[in-house]
Structures are given as structure tokens and as C-alpha cells.
Write a protein that holds these residues in place. Structure first.
Motif, PDB file in Angstrom:
ATOM      1  N   SER A 136      60.583  67.669  71.599  1.00 41.29           N
ATOM      2  CA  SER A 136      59.077  66.858  72.609  1.00 41.29           C
ATOM      3  C   SER A 136      58.349  68.205  72.952  1.00 41.29           C
ATOM      4  O   SER A 136      58.758  69.673  71.919  1.00 41.29           O
ATOM      5  CB  SER A 136      59.100  66.196  73.629  1.00 41.29           C
ATOM      6  OG  SER A 136      60.271  67.665  74.155  1.00 41.29           O
ATOM      7  N   GLU A 179      55.674  62.828  73.555  1.00 37.42           N
ATOM      8  CA  GLU A 179      56.572  63.324  74.565  1.00 37.42           C
ATOM      9  C   GLU A 179      58.294  62.854  73.410  1.00 37.42           C
ATOM     10  O   GLU A 179      58.084  62.251  72.733  1.00 37.42           O
ATOM     11  CB  GLU A 179      56.699  61.199  75.038  1.00 37.42           C
ATOM     12  CG  GLU A 179      55.992  61.634  75.732  1.00 37.42           C
ATOM     13  CD  GLU A 179      55.211  60.038  76.847  1.00 37.42           C
ATOM     14  OE1 GLU A 179      56.197  60.025  77.669  1.00 37.42           O
ATOM     15  OE2 GLU A 179      55.474  58.751  76.251  1.00 37.42           O
ATOM     16  N   PRO A 180      59.312  63.213  74.226  1.00 37.46           N
ATOM     17  CA  PRO A 180      60.449  63.129  73.692  1.00 37.46           C
ATOM     18  C   PRO A 180      61.145  62.385  72.259  1.00 37.46           C
ATOM     19  O   PRO A 180      60.547  60.833  72.575  1.00 37.46           O
ATOM     20  CB  PRO A 180      61.880  63.039  74.914  1.00 37.46           C
ATOM     21  CG  PRO A 180      61.335  63.497  75.963  1.00 37.46           C
ATOM     22  CD  PRO A 180      59.093  63.029  75.845  1.00 37.46           C
ATOM     23  N   THR A 229      56.888  69.675  77.468  1.00 36.24           N
ATOM     24  CA  THR A 229      56.926  68.664  77.154  1.00 36.24           C
ATOM     25  C   THR A 229      55.874  67.422  77.293  1.00 36.24           C
ATOM     26  O   THR A 229      55.281  68.114  79.318  1.00 36.24           O
ATOM     27  CB  THR A 229      58.298  67.369  77.504  1.00 36.24           C
ATOM     28  OG1 THR A 229      59.350  68.485  77.491  1.00 36.24           O
ATOM     29  CG2 THR A 229      58.021  65.903  76.760  1.00 36.24           C
TER      30      THR A 229
END
Length: 655
Positions: free
Chosen positions: A334, A339-340, A426
Motif C-alpha cells: 500500500s 489501500e492495501p 497506508t
């Protein structure tokens, strides 16, 4: 053109609905031949964890049937709940904690017997013997009628195809990371004993035909935190150790002993609160891809076979898990803009990227332009004891709104859990939920946080409830002196250990106008007496040995300082939390009620330590926002229709 509005009242597309909308959390990645697997924790499916498999040229496929949940309760925090080899998946089922095997195209089959009491035998962190197919796995047993942490037994066992268990490691208080060598002739693992946590002092051992060998750790005069043991194809064993302050990368061979392979300002390792995360992996040519954390950000580095290194041009600043095979690398990564996501890329024989980095799963596609996203500034400030301390600062950002003339933004001080944890860069919609409304946010890497070396992490030894609080107070004053925030409207929020810091900051300082406590520790002595095995001696280092240091525990407990607590507080708690039981939160709430202080309480049925269900995540965010609006005195955007939180003892003129 932007409009002047009071901070906190700014209309925003980042609603609580958006935060939880089709959201999920990625847990781990794996490569199985050419296929990529990953886990997704899904709030809209009751918080369950699904395993997803993606074949080359195919589409992601869920491997578990409806209702199945790949989640283990070992150490209460879990992790390492699934693993795969040659198309076969093993996973721990949350509902009964039994191990299941899923063969290609088949339904899950239980391979361990039912426990005498539901969930009393738990499994995690397995690895498959490439020679025999047997599984080495951590087993945690809670004997029926046990007296809590003192009776829990952690072992490494080897399961055959019928589920019969052969105990191979027993005796240490804790064990983790059983890993077979490439030819199956040796087994490596980590072990440690109370009062240590796995990042304090661990031992790395190997068992082969000649017996058991201590590879590293176990020196009382030079304790070291060891993590992530992994065998290379040539039979050497690699691991991370912080013996030289940073979590650096080492290699062991039976004949040559231990050599340091990578060392730089930055951590390759990380505190293993959960089983399984990896931050380095081997490619077919013997080179190593690794994630290095320094000053609040991760970078990806390629360690070549000749010892040279280069930074890979992959746009990530945080890596949660990493795997590699052949020339392929997959990771959960991320950045401040993303976002991840599950990412995959290829490297050529020169270590250069081949083609673009592919996004295999982003969990969701958030339609939010960069003009709405507040990116973190990594700041250094004098901490509570005057030493350099660190944080991520997020200024308010909204292209359609700006503060009123002369207005400085209110500040939300965010406290990560742990306290052996860290803030990340993140992209988090839960943070942007605040910044797009006109709040500034500072995510504090207070003394004791990771990513800054062992010496920084050890600052908090004996100082929990003092130095972490001092650092949070110091960052408010520093930002106020910089003219970046309104220090009279600073609030503080945190969960678990972060909740403890929230309570202590409100009770021992006067800089915060309000606080939000998510399942925070209210009674340090009760925590030492009642918490689960994994953390039952954690406070020996953070506060003092117990019961010898009982007076210090009493002094460090928020409940002891209620007479000096005068700020409004909202408390949010899960009903099934075994780490910080509801009784801790309820003791604080009742005490504030008796004092006549403004207080609000939310108890969420079915939630454990950290909320997983979408409706509860949404409700907690909206409740917290309503709480701040009432105590700081700003109006909420009318079109959001956020329910008004009932606050007991709130004065009509509050705010």
C-alpha cells in the motif's frame, strides 16, 4: 472554488458507509506453482476470513464454502491460519478451531479431532514436509477446567495424513515458525519463555538427524529478538535478528555458522503479534527480495547473490506480507494513495522489473480523487523526555472547503496499539474520514514503536503510561507552536494499548479536550492478573515485574487517577474481548458516571479485540464523530444524517 466552513462541519464523500462499503482486510499471500492465494477478512460477511486463489489467466475464486472462516485463536491474536502446497489447502476453522484440509475440487475435511471443549485446542502456523507430506504446526491446548494462562500449553506437533499428532517440541512457554528444510531432513523453529515477548529474546533452533542445534538467541547477556526463519534452496537457514539494533538479515549454515547478509538503517523484521507475516523471500537465482522499514516507510530492496543491493521501483510504502517463487514476487502493499492490495511483478536476470506491477486484488475500488486525500508528512519533534520522537502528520484536505478566517484545525491524536507497534503511511479511509471534515490528524510513533531500531523500542521499558503519554502531549504542544493546529481543540483516540494511553493522557495531563477509548486497558493490575497467556507477562517489561511491582501498577492504572480526569470520554468495546475484557471499560464508564463527567458507552455484541463487523465499524465511527461534534461544538453535515450519540452528563453549554 472552496467555501469557508467551521472545521469539523465540512461536507465529504468519505462517509462511514464508504469506509465500510465492500471493504475488507488482506491478511496473507502465498504462491502455489503459478497460482497466487491470499486471504480477505470481510466485514460484510460477519467479519469472516475467506481464502482466494487466482490461476494464471483466470479470475479470483473463493476456496472456502459459505460460512467457513479461516481464522485461528492461538495467542488470541491469531495469524498463520492457512497454508498451501501442490493445490491442497490447510486452514484453521474459527467456529471450532479444528484444522481442515481442502483438496483440489473437494470440500473441507476436518483432520484433527474435536476438542473436549469447543475451541480449547487451537492450531496455527503450519508447514508441509516436502518429502512426506506431514504437517508441522503449532498446537495450543487449553485444558478443560484450566485456571487460565498458567495452564495453557504451546507445542509444535507433526500431523500425519490421518491427523495423528507426534509432539516434537514441548517445554518452552511459546513456540512458532516450524519450518521444514527443502529436503525435509531438518525442522527449524522459534521458542521463547516468560517474561519475554517474541521481540525481546527468542531462540532459533534446528532439529535434524544429529539432534537439536541452537542457531541463535538464548544469551542472557545479549538478548535478541529473532523472527521470520526461512530455508533457502541451498539448505541455508535465514532469519532476522535485532542484535545490531536494526532487525537485519542473517544466514546460518551447519558448517559456517551465522553471517550477516543485510544491514542498513531500517528493519527487515517486525514484531510478531500474529503468526506468519514475511518481509523477505527468495528468488530462483538465490537473490532475496526484502522490505525495509525506515522513518515510517517501507521500501523494497533486492539483495543480489554477490551482496549488492538495489531499491526496486515499486510504488509501495508499506508491506504487510511477501512471497516469491522463480522470478515472481507477490505482496500485500500500500501507499499514501492506495489501500492495501495484492500486487505481483516479475524480475529479469538483472533484477529489473519486467513490465508493470499488476494489481490482483484491491478488495475494493474507491472512487476518490487525489484532491481529497491528505498525505502524511513524517515529522520529528522533541518527545516527552526531550529526545527525537516521530509521527505522521495529516493536514485537513477538502477541495470544496477551507477553515474560517483565522481558524486553525482541531487535532486528532491517534495512538496505535501494541504498544509495540507502529503507525503506517497506508491510505486509510478511516483517517481520511477525519481529514476531509477539517480535522488535522497526527499518528504518533511514540517511544517504544517499531521501525526505528531496538534502542527506540526499548525506550518504553518500565515507562508505559509515562513516556508514551509524554510523547503525545509533546506533539500537541509542538504542532501548536508551529501554528499548524488549534491546541485548545486537541482530542486523543486509540485502541487496546492505545486506549490505555488515551486514558492515562486524559487522567494525567490537561492538553486534551476529549478522548475516544476503543477497548483500552483501564486497570493495569487486573490486566496482569487476568489477560491471556501470550501477554500475561508483557507488563513485566513495560511496567514492572508483578506482583513485586504492584504499587507501580496501581500508579499506572487510569482508574487510580479518576479524580484528575475532567475531559469527556466515549468508550467503545467488544462483548467477547478476551484481551481487554468488557469489565475494564465498564469500570471506567461507571467511575465517570459517578463523577458526573460527560461519558458515552457502546458495547458491541459478538465483537472480539478489534471490530470486524461492518455495521459495528460504521456505528463506532459515527458515534465518535457525533461525540466530537457535541463536545467541541460544531455542526455535522446535514445530508449525512448521522445519529446523535447520547452523552450522559453533557452540559447544555458544552462546546
Amino acid at each position: 472554488m472552496s467555501t469557508s466552513r467551521p472545521c469539523g462541519s465540512w461536507p465529504t464523500p468519505v462517509t462511514a458507509d464508504l469506509v465500510v462499503q465492500q471493504s475488507g482486510r488482506l491478511g496473507a499471500v502465498a504462491l502455489d506453482g503459478d497460482a497466487v492465494l491470499w486471504s480477505e477478512q470481510r466485514p460484510h460477511e460477519g467479519g469472516r476470513t475467506q481464502i482466494v486463489r487466482l490461476e494464471p489467466g483466470g479470475t479470483p475464486t473463493d476456496l472456502l464454502p459459505e460460512g467457513a472462516n479461516a481464522r485461528t485463536q492461538v495467542h488470541e491474536y491469531g495469524g498463520g491460519a492457512w497454508w498451501v502446497r501442490a493445490g491442497t489447502l490447510w486452514y484453521a476453522e474459527w467456529s471450532d478451531q479444528r484444522l481442515r484440509r481442502v483438496d483440489p475440487g473437494a470440500s473441507p475435511v476436518s483432520i484433527t479431532p474435536p476438542a473436549p471443549e469447543g475451541g480449547s485446542v487451537r492450531w496455527a502456523d503450519g508447514d508441509v514436509d516436502p518429502r512426506s507430506g506431514r504437517v508441522a504446526v503449532v498446537r495450543e491446548t487449553h485444558p478443560p477446567g484450566s485456571r487460565g494462562a498458567v495452564d495453557v500449553v504451546n507445542e509444535i506437533v507433526v500431523l500425519d495424513s490421518t491427523g495423528v499428532a507426534d509432539v516434537v517440541v514441548s517445554g518452552p512457554d511459546f513456540v512458532s515458525d516450524p519450518r521444514w528444510s527443502p529436503d525435509g531432513s531438518a525442522l527449524a523453529w522459534l521458542e521463547w519463555d516468560h517474561p519475554n515477548m517474541p521481540w525481546d529474546d527468542t531462540r532459533l533452533r534446528v532439529r535434524d538427524s544429529s539432534g537439536v542445534i541452537r542457531v541463535a538467541g538464548g544469551d542472557a547477556d545479549a538478548p535478541e529478538g529473532i523472527c521470520q526463519p526461512s530455508w533457502a534452496a541451498d539448505g541455508s537457514l535465514w532469519f532476522c535478528s535485532d542484535r545490531d539494533d536494526w532487525w537485519s538479515l542473517y544466514r546460518w549454515t551447519p558448517d559456517g555458522g551465522v553471517d550477516r547478509m543485510f544491514h542498513a538503517p531500517g528493519d527487515v523484521g517486525a514484531p510478531h503479534w500474529v503468526f506468519g507475516p514475511r518481509r523477505y523471500a527468495f528468488l530462483a537465482d538465490g537473490s532475496v527480495v526484502l522490505a525495509v522499514s525506515h522513518r515510517g516507510r517501507d521500501s523494497l530492496v533486492l539483495l543480489d547473490t554477490d551482496g549488492s543491493t538495489r531499491t526496486l521501483a515499486v510504488d509501495v510504502t508499506s508491506v504487510d506480507d511477501l512471497a516469491a517463487a522463480g522470478s515472481t514476487v507477490v505482496l500485500i502493499g500500500s501507499s499514501p494513495q492506495q489501500e492495501p492490495a495484492v500486487l505481483r511483478f516479475e524480475l529479469d536476470e538483472r533484477g529489473e522489473l519486467v513490465g508493470p506491477v499488476q494489481t490482483l486484488s484491491a478488495v475494493r475500488d474507491v472512487d476518490l480523487g487525489p484532491e481529497w486525500i491528505s498525505e502524511p508528512e513524517h515529522i520529528e519533534f522533541p518527545g516527552g523526555d526531550g529526545r527525537p520522537t516521530y509521527a505522521h502528520f495529516y493536514p485537513p484536505r477538502n477541495p470544496e472547503s477551507r477553515p474560517l478566517d483565522g481558524e486553525l484545525p482541531p487535532l486528532i491524536v491517534m495512538i496505535h496499539g501494541g504498544p509495540t507497534g507502529n503507525a503506517t503511511s497506508t491510505l486509510s479511509l478511516a483517517r481520511q474520514f477525519w481529514t476531509t471534515r477539517g480535522f488535522a490528524v497526527v499518528d504518533v510513533d511514540y517511544s517504544g514503536s517499531t521501525g526505528y531500531g531496538r534502542a527506540y523500542r526499548d525506550r518504553l521499558q518500565g515507562q508505559w503510561g509515562v513516556l508514551d503519554v509524554g510523547d503525545c502531549v509533546a506533539v500537541v504542544r509542538w504542532l501548536g507552536e508551529q501554528g499548524r493546529i488549534d491546541p485548545a481543540r486537541a482530542v486523543i483516540r486509540g485502541g487496546s494499548a492505545g486506549g490505555f494511553t488515551v486514558l492515562m493522557a486524559l487522567a494525567t495531563s490537561d492538553v486534551f479536550a476529549a478522548g475516544a477509548d476503543y477497548f483500552g486497558v483501564a486497570d493495569a493490575e487486573a490486566l496482569a492478573q487476568e489477560t491471556h497467556k501470550f501477554e500475561s507477562r508483557y507488563l513485566d517489561g513495560l511496567i514492572a515485574p508483578y506482583p513485586e511491582g504492584r504499587e507501580t501498577y496501581v500508579e499506572r492504572s487510569p482508574l487510580t487517577h479518576l479524580d484528575s480526569l475532567t475531559s469527556p470520554l466515549v468508550v467503545l468495546q467488544g462483548s467477547e474481548d478476551a484481551v481487554v475484557p468488557p469489565a475494564q471499560s465498564e469500570a471506567i464508564v461507571e467511575a465517570l458516571r459517578r463523577k458526573g463527567l460527560p461519558v458515552a458507552y457502546r458495547l458491541y455484541d459478538g465483537e472480539q479485540h478489534g471490530f470486524r463487523q461492518a455495521e459495528n465499524i460504521k456505528d463506532s465511527l459515527e458515534a465518535e464523530l457525533s461525540f466530537y461534534a457535541q463536545v467541541l461544538g460544531f455542526a455535522l453535515p446535514a445530508d449525512e444524517r448521522i445519529p446523535v450519540l447520547e452523552i450522559e452528563n453533557l452540559r447544555p453549554d458544552a462546546g
